[in-house]
Design a protein around this motif. Sequence first.
Motif, short mmCIF file in Angstrom:
data_model
loop_
_atom_site.label_atom_id
_atom_site.label_comp_id
_atom_site.label_asym_id
_atom_site.label_seq_id
_atom_site.Cartn_x
_atom_site.Cartn_y
_atom_site.Cartn_z
N ALA A 80 -0.93 1.04 8.40
CA ALA A 80 -1.28 1.80 9.60
C ALA A 80 -0.70 3.21 9.54
CB ALA A 80 -0.78 1.08 10.84
N ALA A 81 0.50 3.36 8.98
CA ALA A 81 1.14 4.68 8.92
C ALA A 81 0.33 5.66 8.07
CB ALA A 81 2.56 4.54 8.38
N GLN A 82 -0.30 5.16 7.00
CA GLN A 82 -1.07 6.08 6.16
C GLN A 82 -2.52 6.23 6.64
OE1 GLN A 82 -3.64 4.94 3.48
NE2 GLN A 82 -3.70 3.27 4.99
N ALA A 83 -2.97 5.34 7.51
CA ALA A 83 -4.32 5.44 8.08
C ALA A 83 -4.26 6.31 9.33
CB ALA A 83 -4.88 4.05 8.40
N ASP A 84 -3.80 7.55 9.13
CA ASP A 84 -3.46 8.43 10.25
C ASP A 84 -4.57 9.40 10.61
OD1 ASP A 84 -3.32 9.91 7.94
OD2 ASP A 84 -1.35 10.78 8.34
N VAL A 85 -5.80 9.01 10.38
CA VAL A 85 -6.97 9.82 10.71
C VAL A 85 -7.91 8.98 11.57
CG1 VAL A 85 -6.82 11.20 8.60
CG2 VAL A 85 -8.17 9.08 8.59
#
Length: 347
Positions: A222-227
Amino acid sequence: MTPTVDRGNIEPQPRLTSVEVCAGAGGLALGLEQAGFDPVLVIDNRPIACETLRLNRPRWDVREVDLLDFDPVEDRQVYDVELLAGGLPRVKSPATAARKRSDDPELDVLKAAVDLIYGVQPRAVLLENVPDLVRKDDYESVRAVVASELDHLGYRFRWHVLNAKDYGVPQNREVGLLVAFKGDLIDRFVWPEPHSEPFRSVGETLCDSMGARGWRDAAKWAAQADVIAPTIVGGSWDRGGADLGPTGAKRKWARIGVDGVTVADEVPDGEFDWNPAVGRSGLVPLTVEQVAMLQGFPPQWRIAGRKTARYRQVGNATPPPLARALGASIASVLRSTAAGPACVIGR
């Protein structure tokens, strides 16, 4: 002693009536309901969509009927409602339809929706379709046909494109819109203002659901799916399975660790090894329920059918938060008519 509040001058807003065509999974109808519209009739030609609508709103009068076959004379409760609305099948450009040398059922549905205005005589109209219908020269002949009929019926109208991301939907999704009002009410209408809150990312939206079965990397993913999500494409009802869109969209999904080639039956369990470096096997697919969240549906909205049919309904829906914003702007006009003539200060 608890103070009391004098609510003598505060009254609830009156509910408004609507007719919904091509209702699908109910995204448009749900958003309009939240904005104050109660449908007297909801129609769709797909049995599975009607099942979804009845599952969530058993009190609605839901009819399985093709819009081309619908005769409002036989359903007089639709006459003189406040709003006629519909999320119509995506119209092809006349040039594309000609190259394929086929009939154009989507255009026929658009014309049928406009023709229905004569039988229903709504005070307002809201139709949703592809953005290209609004802004591309290829569609000028289609817009001209619509304009001619609306002028003949005494409606003034506007075309516009809005993006669902501006109204709380975690997805880059442009929609083409036609709003029309009988007489001069269009002078009171203002397109809804974008929300001021920051965009909610894919990761923020789906983090809790990703960890529901104990997946240890849910927070990391979730932290890297920040778009926000790319446009979710429902696809054709006539061919193919459930996936998240064309090749370009799948590449965008892959960049945030999502397998866009398929749709999952369940979220990852505790043993899933998330490793995008190894390709598709290391990417996490989304479930239909998660796609619905990215479309702005509330968790309690249930979708009937098997996986591919459920995905088609969700992917082709109008995002409810966008529908709510549009409905609120239209309702404001309809409720303001008792306040006197419009004062137009620019649009």
